[in-house]
Scaffold this motif. Structure first.
Motif, PDB file in Angstrom:
ATOM      1  N   PHE A 177       6.487   2.015  -0.388  1.00 38.06           N
ATOM      2  CA  PHE A 177       5.387   2.214  -1.342  1.00 38.06           C
ATOM      3  C   PHE A 177       5.623   3.270  -2.423  1.00 38.06           C
ATOM      4  CE2 PHE A 177       3.353   0.736   2.635  1.00 38.06           C
ATOM      5  CZ  PHE A 177       2.821  -0.460   2.154  1.00 38.06           C
ATOM      6  N   HIS A 178       6.547   4.197  -2.200  1.00 37.86           N
ATOM      7  CA  HIS A 178       6.705   5.314  -3.148  1.00 37.86           C
ATOM      8  C   HIS A 178       8.015   5.157  -3.912  1.00 37.86           C
ATOM      9  CE1 HIS A 178       6.628   9.990  -3.812  1.00 37.86           C
ATOM     10  NE2 HIS A 178       6.492   9.302  -4.926  1.00 37.86           N
ATOM     11  N   GLN A 179       8.057   4.157  -4.781  1.00 36.09           N
ATOM     12  CA  GLN A 179       9.251   3.899  -5.582  1.00 36.09           C
ATOM     13  C   GLN A 179       9.174   4.564  -6.957  1.00 36.09           C
ATOM     14  OE1 GLN A 179      11.935   2.270  -4.374  1.00 36.09           O
ATOM     15  NE2 GLN A 179      10.851   2.100  -2.422  1.00 36.09           N
ATOM     16  N   THR A 180       7.956   4.882  -7.394  1.00 41.15           N
ATOM     17  CA  THR A 180       7.727   5.523  -8.690  1.00 41.15           C
ATOM     18  C   THR A 180       7.033   6.855  -8.466  1.00 41.15           C
ATOM     19  OG1 THR A 180       7.438   3.327  -9.679  1.00 41.15           O
ATOM     20  CG2 THR A 180       6.656   5.206 -10.956  1.00 41.15           C
ATOM     21  N   ASP A 181       7.426   7.860  -9.247  1.00 43.32           N
ATOM     22  CA  ASP A 181       6.883   9.202  -9.059  1.00 43.32           C
ATOM     23  C   ASP A 181       6.225   9.690 -10.355  1.00 43.32           C
ATOM     24  OD1 ASP A 181       6.639  11.201  -7.103  1.00 43.32           O
ATOM     25  OD2 ASP A 181       8.202  12.396  -8.020  1.00 43.32           O
ATOM     26  N   PRO A 182       4.942  10.120 -10.314  1.00 46.26           N
ATOM     27  CA  PRO A 182       4.057  10.190  -9.144  1.00 46.26           C
ATOM     28  C   PRO A 182       3.725   8.790  -8.604  1.00 46.26           C
ATOM     29  CG  PRO A 182       3.176  11.466 -11.001  1.00 46.26           C
ATOM     30  CD  PRO A 182       4.278  10.625 -11.533  1.00 46.26           C
ATOM     31  N   ILE A 183       3.337   8.733  -7.361  1.00 45.43           N
ATOM     32  CA  ILE A 183       3.027   7.458  -6.742  1.00 45.43           C
ATOM     33  C   ILE A 183       1.844   6.807  -7.465  1.00 45.43           C
ATOM     34  CG2 ILE A 183       1.568   8.554  -4.973  1.00 45.43           C
ATOM     35  CD1 ILE A 183       2.554   6.350  -3.027  1.00 45.43           C
ATOM     36  N   PRO A 184       1.971   5.566  -7.909  1.00 44.14           N
ATOM     37  CA  PRO A 184       0.883   4.918  -8.659  1.00 44.14           C
ATOM     38  C   PRO A 184      -0.319   4.597  -7.768  1.00 44.14           C
ATOM     39  CG  PRO A 184       3.003   3.802  -8.986  1.00 44.14           C
ATOM     40  CD  PRO A 184       3.175   4.740  -7.834  1.00 44.14           C
ATOM     41  N   LEU A 185      -1.482   4.517  -8.391  1.00 44.39           N
ATOM     42  CA  LEU A 185      -2.697   4.178  -7.663  1.00 44.39           C
ATOM     43  C   LEU A 185      -2.562   2.818  -6.980  1.00 44.39           C
ATOM     44  CD1 LEU A 185      -5.613   4.840  -6.872  1.00 44.39           C
ATOM     45  CD2 LEU A 185      -6.354   3.847  -9.061  1.00 44.39           C
ATOM     46  N   ALA A 186      -1.908   1.883  -7.647  1.00 49.27           N
ATOM     47  CA  ALA A 186      -1.720   0.548  -7.048  1.00 49.27           C
ATOM     48  C   ALA A 186      -0.914   0.633  -5.755  1.00 49.27           C
ATOM     49  CB  ALA A 186      -1.021  -0.374  -8.045  1.00 49.27           C
ATOM     50  N   SER A 187       0.050   1.528  -5.704  1.00 48.86           N
ATOM     51  CA  SER A 187       0.857   1.704  -4.484  1.00 48.86           C
ATOM     52  C   SER A 187       0.032   2.338  -3.372  1.00 48.86           C
ATOM     53  CB  SER A 187       2.082   2.567  -4.787  1.00 48.86           C
ATOM     54  OG  SER A 187       2.943   1.923  -5.696  1.00 48.86           O
ATOM     55  N   ILE A 188      -0.843   3.272  -3.742  1.00 48.08           N
ATOM     56  CA  ILE A 188      -1.728   3.894  -2.746  1.00 48.08           C
ATOM     57  C   ILE A 188      -2.659   2.837  -2.153  1.00 48.08           C
ATOM     58  CG2 ILE A 188      -3.565   5.587  -2.386  1.00 48.08           C
ATOM     59  CD1 ILE A 188      -2.264   7.293  -4.581  1.00 48.08           C
ATOM     60  N   LYS A 189      -3.185   1.977  -3.008  1.00 43.66           N
ATOM     61  CA  LYS A 189      -4.057   0.909  -2.518  1.00 43.66           C
ATOM     62  C   LYS A 189      -3.294  -0.053  -1.622  1.00 43.66           C
ATOM     63  CE  LYS A 189      -7.392   0.975  -6.335  1.00 43.66           C
ATOM     64  NZ  LYS A 189      -7.947   0.228  -7.493  1.00 43.66           N
ATOM     65  N   ALA A 190      -2.067  -0.365  -1.999  1.00 44.34           N
ATOM     66  CA  ALA A 190      -1.246  -1.261  -1.179  1.00 44.34           C
ATOM     67  C   ALA A 190      -0.927  -0.628   0.170  1.00 44.34           C
ATOM     68  CB  ALA A 190       0.047  -1.606  -1.924  1.00 44.34           C
ATOM     69  N   MET A 191      -0.648   0.670   0.180  1.00 41.61           N
ATOM     70  CA  MET A 191      -0.376   1.378   1.422  1.00 41.61           C
ATOM     71  C   MET A 191      -1.621   1.397   2.308  1.00 41.61           C
ATOM     72  SD  MET A 191       1.133   5.239   1.915  1.00 41.61           S
ATOM     73  CE  MET A 191       0.678   6.192   3.369  1.00 41.61           C
ATOM     74  N   THR A 192      -2.786   1.598   1.701  1.00 38.33           N
ATOM     75  CA  THR A 192      -4.042   1.593   2.453  1.00 38.33           C
ATOM     76  C   THR A 192      -4.270   0.237   3.117  1.00 38.33           C
ATOM     77  OG1 THR A 192      -5.029   3.245   0.991  1.00 38.33           O
ATOM     78  CG2 THR A 192      -6.544   1.897   2.293  1.00 38.33           C
ATOM     79  N   ALA A 193      -4.044  -0.833   2.379  1.00 37.79           N
ATOM     80  CA  ALA A 193      -4.202  -2.179   2.935  1.00 37.79           C
ATOM     81  C   ALA A 193      -3.220  -2.403   4.080  1.00 37.79           C
ATOM     82  CB  ALA A 193      -3.998  -3.222   1.836  1.00 37.79           C
ATOM     83  N   TYR A 194      -2.016  -1.909   3.917  1.00 41.08           N
ATOM     84  CA  TYR A 194      -0.981  -2.024   4.953  1.00 41.08           C
ATOM     85  C   TYR A 194      -1.410  -1.291   6.225  1.00 41.08           C
ATOM     86  CZ  TYR A 194       3.600  -1.232   7.179  1.00 41.08           C
ATOM     87  OH  TYR A 194       4.655  -1.157   8.062  1.00 41.08           O
ATOM     88  N   LEU A 195      -1.919  -0.067   6.068  1.00 40.64           N
ATOM     89  CA  LEU A 195      -2.365   0.716   7.223  1.00 40.64           C
ATOM     90  C   LEU A 195      -3.565   0.062   7.899  1.00 40.64           C
ATOM     91  CD1 LEU A 195      -2.055   4.319   5.724  1.00 40.64           C
ATOM     92  CD2 LEU A 195      -0.503   3.220   7.347  1.00 40.64           C
ATOM     93  N   ASN A 196      -4.455  -0.500   7.106  1.00 48.49           N
ATOM     94  CA  ASN A 196      -5.606  -1.205   7.684  1.00 48.49           C
ATOM     95  C   ASN A 196      -5.151  -2.302   8.639  1.00 48.49           C
ATOM     96  OD1 ASN A 196      -7.567   0.295   6.344  1.00 48.49           O
ATOM     97  ND2 ASN A 196      -7.741  -1.137   4.633  1.00 48.49           N
ATOM     98  N   GLY A 197      -4.081  -2.987   8.272  1.00 45.27           N
ATOM     99  CA  GLY A 197      -3.585  -4.067   9.107  1.00 45.27           C
ATOM    100  C   GLY A 197      -2.780  -3.599  10.299  1.00 45.27           C
TER     101      GLY A 197
END
Length: 317
Positions: A177-197
Motif C-alpha cells: 500500500f505504501h508505494q508513494t510518499d506521502p502515502i495517498p488517501l486512496a492507499s489508506i482507504k485501500a489498506m482499511t478495506a484490506y484490514l476489514n477483510g
C-alpha cells in the motif's frame, strides 16, 4: 566490551529473535527469580527487503542476516553464554529459501535456528509482556507489529483468552500500500478495506472479550514513545524503560503527522531509528485503525516482547 563476571546463580543464556526487520540478541542470567540483562543488541537486517510478498529472501538481505548471525556468534562466545535459543518468525518461516538460510547459519556459526508458528510466537509475546508488568485483571489487547506478521493477543494477567497471528506485518503492508510518499488517501482507504477483510476473527474475539486497553509490543510503539518524549525535550532511555503510558491525544497527533509525512521528514525526526523510517507509516495506520475499530483509547507500550518471553521460559521464571 567490559568483562562482566557471571554470578553463581547460574550460567548465562542468550535469546535471538530473528524477525523480518531486525535480528535481536539478548544475553541474561537468572538472579532471584527474574532475569538480569547482561547485553542486548539489535541488528537492522531488513530480511524482507525486496521480496517480502514474493516469499523469497533476496541476496542482499540474506547476506545481512548471515553477517548478523556471525556477529551474534562472536558475542555469545565473548560473554560466556552456556545456552542459546534462536527463534525465527514470519520472514524465515514463510520464505521459500528460509530453510536454506537456517542451514547456512548452522554451517557457518553452529547456531541452530528454531522456526515457530504464529500461535507459538503470540504465546511468547504474552509471556514477555507479562514479565514487563503491563498486564492487570482488566482484559487487554496486545498488538505486536512485526515486519512480516502481526500478533494479536486478548488477555489479562491470569490467562490468554484469544490469540492469532496474521501475515500482514508493516513491511508486507508497506509493500502493498505504501508505494508513494506521502502515502495517498486512496492507499489508506485501500489498506482499511484490506484490514476489514483480514481481521474478522479479531473483531469477533473483541466483541466476546471486550479488551479495554491496547498494549503495543516494542517495535513501532517504542518509536512512538521516543518521538513524543524527545519532542518535549525530555530524556527518554528505552534501555531503562519497561512500559510507557501514552497520552491519547499526543499519540493520535503523532500518527496523523506520520501519515502525512515524507521520507525526508521521518528520517529527520528524532526517535525513529533508520530501519523504521518507512515501515512506521503502515504501523501507525494499523494502530489508529485498531484503536478506532475497537473503541480503545488507553494505549500502553511494553519494551518486553518475544525475546523476553523466550528468556523467561529458558530460565524457568
Amino acid at each position: 566490551m567490559p568483562d562482566i563476571q557471571t554470578t553463581q546463580t547460574g550460567g548465562r543464556v542468550a535469546v535471538m529473535d530473528l524477525g523480518t526487520n531486525t535480528f535481536h540478541l539478548l544475553i541474561a542470567e537468572n538472579i532471584a527469580d527474574t532475569f538480569n540483562e547482561i547485553f542486548k543488541l539489535t541488528e537492522p537486517v531488513k530480511l524482507g527487503e525486496g521480496g517480502i510478498n514474493k516469499g523469497m529472501i533476496q541476496p542482499a538481505p540474506f547476506g545481512r542476516g548471515m553477517a548478523a548471525m556471525q556477529k551474534f556468534e562472536a558475542l555469545i562466545d565473548e560473554y560466556g553464554v552456556t545456552n542459546v535459543k534462536a527463534i525465527a518468525t514470519s520472514a524465515i518461516r514463510s520464505a521459500k529459501n528460509g530453510q536454506d538460510f537456517i542451514a547456512r547459519v548452522k554451517q557457518a556459526t553452529g547456531i541452530e535456528i528454531t522456526t515457530i508458528n504464529g500461535a507459538q510466537e503470540a504465546t511468547y509475546i504474552y509471556h514477555g509482556i507479562a514479565a514487563s508488568g503491563c498486564l492487570s485483571g482488566t482484559n487487554a489487547l496486545i498488538m505486536d507489529i512485526g515486519g512480516g506478521s502481526v500478533e494479536f493477543i486478548i488477555c489479562n494477567d491470569d490467562e490468554i483468552l484469544w490469540k492469532q497471528s496474521f501475515e500482514m506485518g508493516a513491511a508486507r503492508l508497506m509493500d502493498r500500500f505504501h508505494q508513494t510518499d506521502p502515502i495517498p488517501l486512496a492507499s489508506i482507504k485501500a489498506m482499511t478495506a484490506y484490514l476489514n477483510g483480514k481481521l474478522a476473527d479479531l473483531f469477533k474475539a473483541a466483541i466476546k472479550h471486550r479488551p479495554k486497553v491496547l498494549i503495543g509490543s516494542s517495535g513501532a510503539f517504542e518509536s512512538f514513545a521516543e518521538v513524543i518524549e524527545l519532542s518535549k525535550g525530555r530524556n527518554f532511555d528505552l534501555k531503562t524503560t519497561k512500559s510507557y503510558e501514552f497520552d491519547t491525544d499526543e499519540l493520535l497527533d503523532l500518527i496523523e503527522m506520520l501519515a502525512k509525512s515524507t521520507h525526508t521528514k521521518r528520517e529527520a525526526t528524532k526517535g525513529i531509528i533508520p530501519v523504521r523510517v518507512d515501515m512506521i507509516v503502515t504501523a501507525s495506520l494499523l494502530t489508529i485503525y485498531i484503536m478506532q475499530k475497537l473503541g480503545i483509547a488507553d494505549v500502553l507500550m511494553s519494551t518486553y516482547s518475544l525475546k523476553e518471553g523466550v528468556m523467561a521460559e529458558m530460565l524457568g521464571i
